[in-house]
Design a protein around this motif. Structure first.
Motif, PDB file in Angstrom:
ATOM      1  N   ARG A  36       0.962  -1.292   0.167  1.00 52.39           N
ATOM      2  CA  ARG A  36       0.178  -0.122  -0.133  1.00 52.39           C
ATOM      3  C   ARG A  36       0.890   1.514   0.049  1.00 52.39           C
ATOM      4  N   ILE A  37       1.463   1.798  -0.558  1.00 57.07           N
ATOM      5  CA  ILE A  37       2.468   2.111  -1.133  1.00 57.07           C
ATOM      6  C   ILE A  37       1.792   3.151  -2.090  1.00 57.07           C
ATOM      7  N   TRP A  38       1.765   4.771  -1.713  1.00 56.43           N
ATOM      8  CA  TRP A  38       0.782   5.650  -2.264  1.00 56.43           C
ATOM      9  C   TRP A  38       1.668   6.065  -4.140  1.00 56.43           C
ATOM     10  N   PRO A  39       1.247   5.913  -5.507  1.00 55.48           N
ATOM     11  CA  PRO A  39       1.791   6.121  -5.785  1.00 55.48           C
ATOM     12  C   PRO A  39       2.082   7.878  -5.935  1.00 55.48           C
ATOM     13  N   VAL A  40       2.972   8.088  -5.167  1.00 57.02           N
ATOM     14  CA  VAL A  40       3.273   9.442  -5.478  1.00 57.02           C
ATOM     15  C   VAL A  40       3.935  10.623  -6.634  1.00 57.02           C
ATOM     16  N   GLU A  41       5.298   9.278  -7.015  1.00 58.26           N
ATOM     17  CA  GLU A  41       5.807  10.194  -8.157  1.00 58.26           C
ATOM     18  C   GLU A  41       5.080   9.884  -9.791  1.00 58.26           C
ATOM     19  N   GLN A  42       4.248   8.480  -9.644  1.00 56.33           N
ATOM     20  CA  GLN A  42       3.499   8.439 -10.874  1.00 56.33           C
ATOM     21  C   GLN A  42       2.542   9.171 -10.863  1.00 56.33           C
ATOM     22  N   LEU A  43       1.804   9.407  -9.951  1.00 50.08           N
ATOM     23  CA  LEU A  43       0.331  10.719  -9.900  1.00 50.08           C
ATOM     24  C   LEU A  43       1.040  11.890 -10.512  1.00 50.08           C
ATOM     25  N   ASP A  44       2.096  12.275  -9.873  1.00 50.39           N
ATOM     26  CA  ASP A  44       2.671  13.866 -10.816  1.00 50.39           C
ATOM     27  C   ASP A  44       3.147  13.511 -11.773  1.00 50.39           C
ATOM     28  N   ALA A  45       3.700  12.395 -12.071  1.00 52.35           N
ATOM     29  CA  ALA A  45       4.036  12.614 -14.007  1.00 52.35           C
ATOM     30  C   ALA A  45       2.693  12.234 -15.026  1.00 52.35           C
ATOM     31  N   PHE A  46       1.596  11.272 -13.987  1.00 49.73           N
ATOM     32  CA  PHE A  46       0.368  11.237 -14.781  1.00 49.73           C
ATOM     33  C   PHE A  46      -0.365  12.907 -14.929  1.00 49.73           C
ATOM     34  N   ILE A 100      -6.558  12.699  -1.269  1.00 53.15           N
ATOM     35  CA  ILE A 100      -5.190  12.815  -0.501  1.00 53.15           C
ATOM     36  C   ILE A 100      -4.415  13.125  -0.913  1.00 53.15           C
ATOM     37  N   LEU A 101      -4.528  13.286  -2.479  1.00 56.20           N
ATOM     38  CA  LEU A 101      -2.661  14.003  -3.154  1.00 56.20           C
ATOM     39  C   LEU A 101      -3.434  14.557  -4.198  1.00 56.20           C
ATOM     40  N   ALA A 102      -4.428  15.140  -4.009  1.00 57.00           N
ATOM     41  CA  ALA A 102      -5.461  16.145  -5.113  1.00 57.00           C
ATOM     42  C   ALA A 102      -4.570  17.492  -4.518  1.00 57.00           C
ATOM     43  N   HIS A 103      -4.787  19.149  -5.647  1.00 52.22           N
ATOM     44  CA  HIS A 103      -4.537  20.242  -5.215  1.00 52.22           C
ATOM     45  C   HIS A 103      -5.849  20.745  -4.206  1.00 52.22           C
ATOM     46  N   LEU A 104      -7.059  20.422  -5.090  1.00 51.68           N
ATOM     47  CA  LEU A 104      -7.535  20.931  -5.604  1.00 51.68           C
ATOM     48  C   LEU A 104      -8.915  20.189  -4.761  1.00 51.68           C
ATOM     49  N   VAL A 105     -10.267  19.593  -3.734  1.00 54.42           N
ATOM     50  CA  VAL A 105     -10.799  18.902  -3.532  1.00 54.42           C
ATOM     51  C   VAL A 105     -12.225  19.634  -4.185  1.00 54.42           C
ATOM     52  N   PRO A 106     -13.405  18.756  -4.734  1.00 56.61           N
ATOM     53  CA  PRO A 106     -15.136  19.363  -4.972  1.00 56.61           C
ATOM     54  C   PRO A 106     -15.684  18.367  -4.661  1.00 56.61           C
ATOM     55  N   ILE A 107     -15.631  19.782  -3.538  1.00 59.79           N
ATOM     56  CA  ILE A 107     -16.615  18.782  -2.571  1.00 59.79           C
ATOM     57  C   ILE A 107     -18.443  18.850  -2.910  1.00 59.79           C
ATOM     58  N   VAL A 108     -19.410  17.896  -2.897  1.00 59.87           N
ATOM     59  CA  VAL A 108     -20.943  17.882  -3.094  1.00 59.87           C
ATOM     60  C   VAL A 108     -21.497  18.337  -1.670  1.00 59.87           C
ATOM     61  N   GLY A 164      -8.790  -4.419  -2.123  1.00 56.56           N
ATOM     62  CA  GLY A 164      -8.600  -3.836  -3.464  1.00 56.56           C
ATOM     63  C   GLY A 164      -8.447  -2.615  -4.376  1.00 56.56           C
ATOM     64  N   GLN A 165      -7.857  -1.843  -4.885  1.00 54.02           N
ATOM     65  CA  GLN A 165      -7.666  -0.775  -5.161  1.00 54.02           C
ATOM     66  C   GLN A 165      -6.882   0.137  -3.747  1.00 54.02           C
ATOM     67  N   LYS A 166      -6.380  -0.377  -4.016  1.00 57.70           N
ATOM     68  CA  LYS A 166      -5.368  -0.606  -2.808  1.00 57.70           C
ATOM     69  C   LYS A 166      -5.438   1.237  -2.015  1.00 57.70           C
ATOM     70  N   THR A 167      -4.410   1.263  -3.607  1.00 57.87           N
ATOM     71  CA  THR A 167      -3.595   3.375  -3.269  1.00 57.87           C
ATOM     72  C   THR A 167      -4.467   4.095  -3.959  1.00 57.87           C
ATOM     73  N   THR A 168      -5.910   4.439  -4.519  1.00 62.78           N
ATOM     74  CA  THR A 168      -6.442   4.973  -4.860  1.00 62.78           C
ATOM     75  C   THR A 168      -6.810   6.723  -4.024  1.00 62.78           C
ATOM     76  N   LEU A 169      -5.507   6.801  -3.324  1.00 58.80           N
ATOM     77  CA  LEU A 169      -5.881   7.688  -1.862  1.00 58.80           C
ATOM     78  C   LEU A 169      -6.926   7.917  -1.337  1.00 58.80           C
ATOM     79  N   SER A 170      -7.824   6.931  -0.770  1.00 60.75           N
ATOM     80  CA  SER A 170      -8.986   7.299  -0.732  1.00 60.75           C
ATOM     81  C   SER A 170      -9.577   7.896   0.707  1.00 60.75           C
TER      82      SER A 170
END
Length: 420
Positions: free
Chosen positions: A61-71, A184-192, A222-228
């Motif tokens: 359960r390692i956050w995909p920090v570098e991968q998400l930045d690249a994405f 978790i790794l968002a810059h802005l968070v849309p809230i309903v 499953g989907q362990k690292t969706t940063l939820s």
């Protein structure tokens, strides 16, 4: 716009884990994709990198920090920004293919982009030009939108208790959210959040706004690292420039719901594609031929050959329905009528039904065809099944069959909401 009276602050138990800080904004502007072909090429390049370490990220359960930045810096997070605002505005068939390619490498990373892209689409549908210009500029420079939509204790997915109140040129948001992929790794968070008429808005808050707490407590198998995780909202101030009238996307026919849904389709198709590829690779290189088969290699077993053929055909069918749905969405975005929107919803529902089936079938069949040694922990192949089983629960596929059947039998169009 009328606003709800100030509610009591949410009760936060003393034993709630500490929230985690958000990431820094990107130091350089993101790339802007030129066209559909470049979007696919960039996705394939990123996927080749993301697949390395994907199993370990899942296992530990390692956050995909570098991968998400690249994405997000690659330009793939702004591919549905309209051309009029400087974006590439690729086909939704291309957008879905991008998510499929990324998800075949790591479906958690593919899912993280889902709500960002859905909110970008909603801004196009419901915001005025000034708000579009402001928020599309954020997406184009690499800002990631997370989400704080769903609530754990509501009776139905589309029901919300989170509200906002007037505070001059801002609003204040109070509530509690869960299933907040990407937050978790968002810059802005849309809230309903709801106004006093019960209408749902996207209140887009700074990730580290005072009173906004994101807790890293996602514990699904499953989907362990969706940063939820859980998002607590305690008098969070959001400028009215960032208050998006999301409800307008569902008070008339628009493609907004189908857009949210086709990205879910693409995640499942990606999981299925990865499972089929893993099956073929394992059978070719590691599996043993069965004692009664009369062949030397497991890949020459006629029953295995037939089963792989069946999975391949069903995967290709799901990919074809996904592409068909993407083009139907394109038509509904260009000309949103009751007929074009229903056609997009129905095409997407058909793709969702088949993508769910092949994701579950392929991730389950992998073990039957690859054999007992495929269950060894060193391979971590069960992550494909765990990811498929978890992600396909996002919304019940049985209701996709229902809306397709009800339209075919009775001419009833699908309902207008984010799950249809």
């Amino acid at each position: 716009m009328t606003l709800a009276p100030t509610p009591a602050r949410p009760v936060v138990p003393d034993d709630v884990p500490q929230g985690v800080p958000g990431p820094a904004r990107p130091s350089a502007p993101a790339h802007v994709i030129r066209d559909d072909a470049e979007a696919i090429a960039v996705a394939e390049r990123l996927a080749a990198d993301f697949v390395t370490g994907a199993s370990r990220r899942d296992a530990e359960r390692i956050w995909p920090v570098e991968q998400l930045d690249a994405f997000s810096q690659s330009g793939l997070w702004s591919i549905n920004v309209p051309k009029a605002f400087g974006g590439p505005e690729v086909s939704y068939a291309t957008l879905a293919k991008v998510i499929e390619i990324i998800s075949a490498a790591d479906p958690s990373i593919g899912q993280i982009a889902q709500n960002h892209l859905g909110v970008v689409a909603a801004i196009r549908t419901v915001s005025d030009e000034a708000q579009q210009r402001l928020l599309f500029a954020e997406a184009l420079k690499g800002t990631r939108f997370g989400n704080a939509f769903s609530e754990y204790h509501s009776k139905r997915a589309a029901e919300f208790e989170t509200t906002f109140t007037d505070d001059g040129d801002h609003v204040r948001v109070n509530g509690r959210k869960f299933y907040s992929s990407g937050a978790i790794l968002a810059h802005l968070v849309p809230i309903v959040a709801l106004d006093d008429e019960g209408r749902a808005w996207y209140a887009i808050a700074e990730r580290d706004a005072p009173g906004l707490t994101v807790i890293d407590d996602w514990s699904a198998f499953g989907q362990k690292t969706t940063l939820s995780g859980t998002v607590i909202l305690d008098q969070v101030r959001v400028p009215k420039t960032h208050l998006v009238p999301g409800y307008k996307g569902y008070d008339r026919p628009t493609a907004d719901g189908a857009i949210f849904q086709i990205i879910q389709v693409a995640v499942d198709v990606g999981i299925a594609a990865a499972a089929v590829a893993e099956t073929i690779d394992f059978v070719r290189g590691k599996s043993r031929a069965w004692v009664d088969s009369g062949v030397e290699r497991a890949s020459d077993d006629p029953y295995t050959i037939q089963a792989v053929g069946d999975l391949t055909i069903r995967l290709h069918a799901a990919q074809a329905l996904q592409e068909r749905a993407g083009h139907a969405i394109d038509r509904a975005v260009a000309d949103p009528t009751a007929e074009s929107v229903a056609a997009a919803q129905l095409a997407t529902a058909e793709a969702k039904a088949l993508s769910t089936e092949i994701a579950i079938a392929a991730t389950n069949k992998l073990f039957e065809l690859a054999g007992a040694r495929s269950t060894l922990a060193e391979h971590n192949l069960d992550r494909h099944w765990r990811n498929a089983r978890t992600h396909t629960l996002h919304d019940p596929v049985r209701w996709k069959y229902a809306i397709v059947g009800n339209h075919a039998l009775n001419g009833v169009n699908p309902p207008l909401h984010a799950w249809s």
